[in-house]
Design a protein around this motif. Structure first.
Motif, PDB file in Angstrom:
ATOM      1  N   VAL A   1       7.332  -3.363   3.011  1.00 59.95           N
ATOM      2  CA  VAL A   1       6.333  -2.363   2.650  1.00 59.95           C
ATOM      3  C   VAL A   1       5.055  -3.059   2.200  1.00 59.95           C
ATOM      4  O   VAL A   1       5.088  -4.039   1.456  1.00 59.95           O
ATOM      5  N   VAL A   2       3.942  -2.514   2.673  1.00 58.82           N
ATOM      6  CA  VAL A   2       2.631  -2.984   2.245  1.00 58.82           C
ATOM      7  C   VAL A   2       1.883  -1.787   1.669  1.00 58.82           C
ATOM      8  O   VAL A   2       1.496  -0.862   2.397  1.00 58.82           O
ATOM      9  N   ARG A   3       1.677  -1.780   0.346  1.00 63.20           N
ATOM     10  CA  ARG A   3       0.917  -0.709  -0.307  1.00 63.20           C
ATOM     11  C   ARG A   3       0.479  -1.170  -1.682  1.00 63.20           C
ATOM     12  O   ARG A   3       0.980  -2.163  -2.216  1.00 63.20           O
ATOM     13  N   GLY A   4      -0.448  -0.411  -2.273  1.00 60.59           N
ATOM     14  CA  GLY A   4      -1.004  -0.780  -3.556  1.00 60.59           C
ATOM     15  C   GLY A   4      -0.029  -0.587  -4.697  1.00 60.59           C
ATOM     16  O   GLY A   4       0.984   0.109  -4.591  1.00 60.59           O
ATOM     17  N   ALA A   5      -0.373  -1.211  -5.849  1.00 61.16           N
ATOM     18  CA  ALA A   5       0.512  -1.156  -7.017  1.00 61.16           C
ATOM     19  C   ALA A   5       0.633   0.266  -7.562  1.00 61.16           C
ATOM     20  O   ALA A   5       1.701   0.664  -8.039  1.00 61.16           O
ATOM     21  N   LYS A   6      -0.441   1.058  -7.478  1.00 61.24           N
ATOM     22  CA  LYS A   6      -0.387   2.415  -8.027  1.00 61.24           C
ATOM     23  C   LYS A   6       0.577   3.286  -7.238  1.00 61.24           C
ATOM     24  O   LYS A   6       1.417   3.980  -7.825  1.00 61.24           O
ATOM     25  N   ARG A   7       0.507   3.240  -5.907  1.00 62.88           N
ATOM     26  CA  ARG A   7       1.419   4.033  -5.089  1.00 62.88           C
ATOM     27  C   ARG A   7       2.862   3.563  -5.266  1.00 62.88           C
ATOM     28  O   ARG A   7       3.795   4.362  -5.270  1.00 62.88           O
TER      29      ARG A   7
END
Length: 497
Positions: free
Chosen positions: A151-157
């Motif tokens: 998975v590649v996504r931001g820390a908030k999500r």
């Protein structure tokens, strides 16, 4: 329908019926709202992937949620250009509403959906639907939280997603790992019975469907996925989180009050090993004993606290009777739900009445013990009274369990004839709100709706229709070379947006 009638093996669930030429086995729904920019590359990429790699007939359905831009025109143009694509227009917003509407009207035996951004790698689509085609599972979900997911996504999500799933595990005892991944599939026969129970029409639709399916005993298959976050997502995180928490509260309250007939949903979908009439196999005795002991220990503690409180203003006999009455009502309710798994309000009054009869027997034992103690000594100590009552309650508890198991909450499988087609518990018809009506007589065994339309005349074990894939060009015989594993190229059209 069993594939092996041997009592020593677990039976397989019913295979999907074969489909005629041109009838899709898979219907992939893409719910969209104002996605005029992303819709065309998404649908063309998905169509190209299915045409090259999926071995069965398929359909792609665009579910337009009351878009106000040119999304309906883009959808109509795609449906006109590609034979496997169709569009459906809804005049109200809501992803759950779109999925419920399209899935309920679809004739495909396997129903799926994915988000328009195609954040999930499409190579996971065939592993997602394969257990549903084979009959092994009832629902399938993609999981971004599996250890083997990438998975590649931001820390908030990431924080929001993991926190939400922790809330589901803590409040609704959910065991699936990822409720929000926009990559799910369900068997059509399961959807027709399960969807009428799902109330939400927005983003909580997925979670509610999965929780109800899990509580109903349906099998949920999880597929690790490769997932890349879409930075241009139009999802309003705060509003979605608020609506999800309201949905968690609503579903949790419905499950706690037993207002959903979930105990009757797991049986219509194939042969369940729990329904097998096997000899020399105890029917939940160990689990019932553990549950009864836990409830009994808590009830005894509750009884002693009540007895001590009532003893301050009354005699021992009055305190014992009042404490035993209150604790007996609570004990019957707890054993009904936790030990013997009886849900809903049906028969609750009768069970409490029978529990009061059991209470009378316990009262006779404990009152007789107190009478014997008072006859032996004129002024017994309070600790002596408690010791005598504990011994008497232990004897009453053993008798209460036997009466509960054999009389109050008996195993109905011993009294009812087996359902036609194999041994097991017959499932009686239940009226589900929103479900299609059936002409079956009252009390008739419940079974999946008979296939209609293109599925009416097909044998359940006939192979599913395979769509011929393009044949690769043949090399000359003399030009031999070692074969290397090749992964089909799947061009990522998101880079062109």
């Amino acid at each position: 329908m069993r594939t092996d009638s041997s009592p020593g093996t677990l039976p397989a669930r019913e295979h999907l019926p074969a489909a005629g030429a041109g009838t899709p086995v898979l219907d992939v729904v893409i719910p969209v709202y104002n996605e005029e920019k992303d819709l065309q590359p998404c649908v063309r990429r998905l169509h190209d992937h299915l045409a090259r790699t999926f071995p069965y007939a398929f359909r792609i359905t665009i579910a337009d949620n009351a878009s106000t831009d040119t999304t309906p025109h883009v959808a109509a143009r795609l449906a006109a250009e590609l034979a496997e694509v169709r569009s459906y227009r809804l005049e109200q917003k809501g992803r759950g509403r779109a999925l419920r509407t399209v899935w309920s009207a679809s004739d495909a035996p396997v129903l799926a959906y994915m988000d328009v951004d195609l954040s999930t790698d499409l190579n996971a689509l065939l592993p997602l639907v394969a257990p549903l085609i084979s009959g092994h599972s009832d629902l399938a979900i993609g999981s971004r939280l599996s250890r083997s997911s990438r998975v590649v996504r931001g820390a908030k999500r990431e924080f929001i997603s993991r926190s939400y799933n922790l809330i589901l595990r803590g409040s609704l005892q959910a065991r699936f790992s990822d409720a929000q991944c926009g990559f799910k599939a369900i068997r059509g026969d399961v959807a027709r019975v399960l969807l009428p129970l799902v109330e939400d029409s927005g983003w909580f639709f997925d979670t509610e469907m999965l929780v109800l399916a899990e509580r109903a005993g349906l099998r949920i298959h999880e597929v690790p996925v490769d997932w890349v976050d879409d930075p241009d997502s139009t999802v309003h995180i705060v509003k979605t989180a608020s609506d999800d928490l309201k949905g968690v509260w609503r579903v949790g309250r419905a499950l706690a009050t037993g207002s959903l007939p979930l105990d009757r949903l797991g049986r219509p979908f194939g042969d369940d090993p729990r329904d097998r009439d096997l000899t020399d196999v105890p029917r939940g005795l160990a689990r019932q004993l553990v549950g009864f002991c836990v409830v009994g220990a808590l009830s005894t503690l509750f009884y002693l606290l009540l007895y001590s409180a009532f003893r301050t203003f009354g005699g021992s006999q009055l305190a014992n009777a009042l404490a035993l009455l209150v604790s007996a009502v609570a004990n019957t309710a707890a054993n009904r739900r936790l030990t013997f798994g009886v849900r809903g309000r049906g028969g609750a009054v009768r069970h409490q009445a029978q529990g009061l009869v059991v209470f009378g027997i316990g009262l006779a034992l404990t009152s007789g013990s107190l009478a014997a103690l008072n006859a032996a000594t004129t002024d017994p100590a309070h600790s002596t009274e408690l010791a005598v009552l504990i011994a008497a309650n232990f004897a009453a508890t053993v008798l209460r369990f036997l009466l509960f198991r054999a009389w109050v909450f008996p195993d109905r499988r011993d009294d009812e004839p087996p359902a036609s087609g194999g041994g097991g518990t017959p499932v009686h018809a239940t009226t589900v709100p929103g479900a299609p009506s059936s002409p079956a007589a009252p009390g008739a065994p419940m079974s999946p709706a008979a296939p209609t339309g293109p599925y009416a005349n097909f044998h359940p074990y006939a192979p599913l229709p395979q769509r011929p894939l393009p044949r690769a060009p043949q090399r000359p015989a003399e030009a031999t070379m070692p074969l290397q594993p090749v992964r089909p190229a799947d061009p990522d059209l998101r880079d062109a947006r």
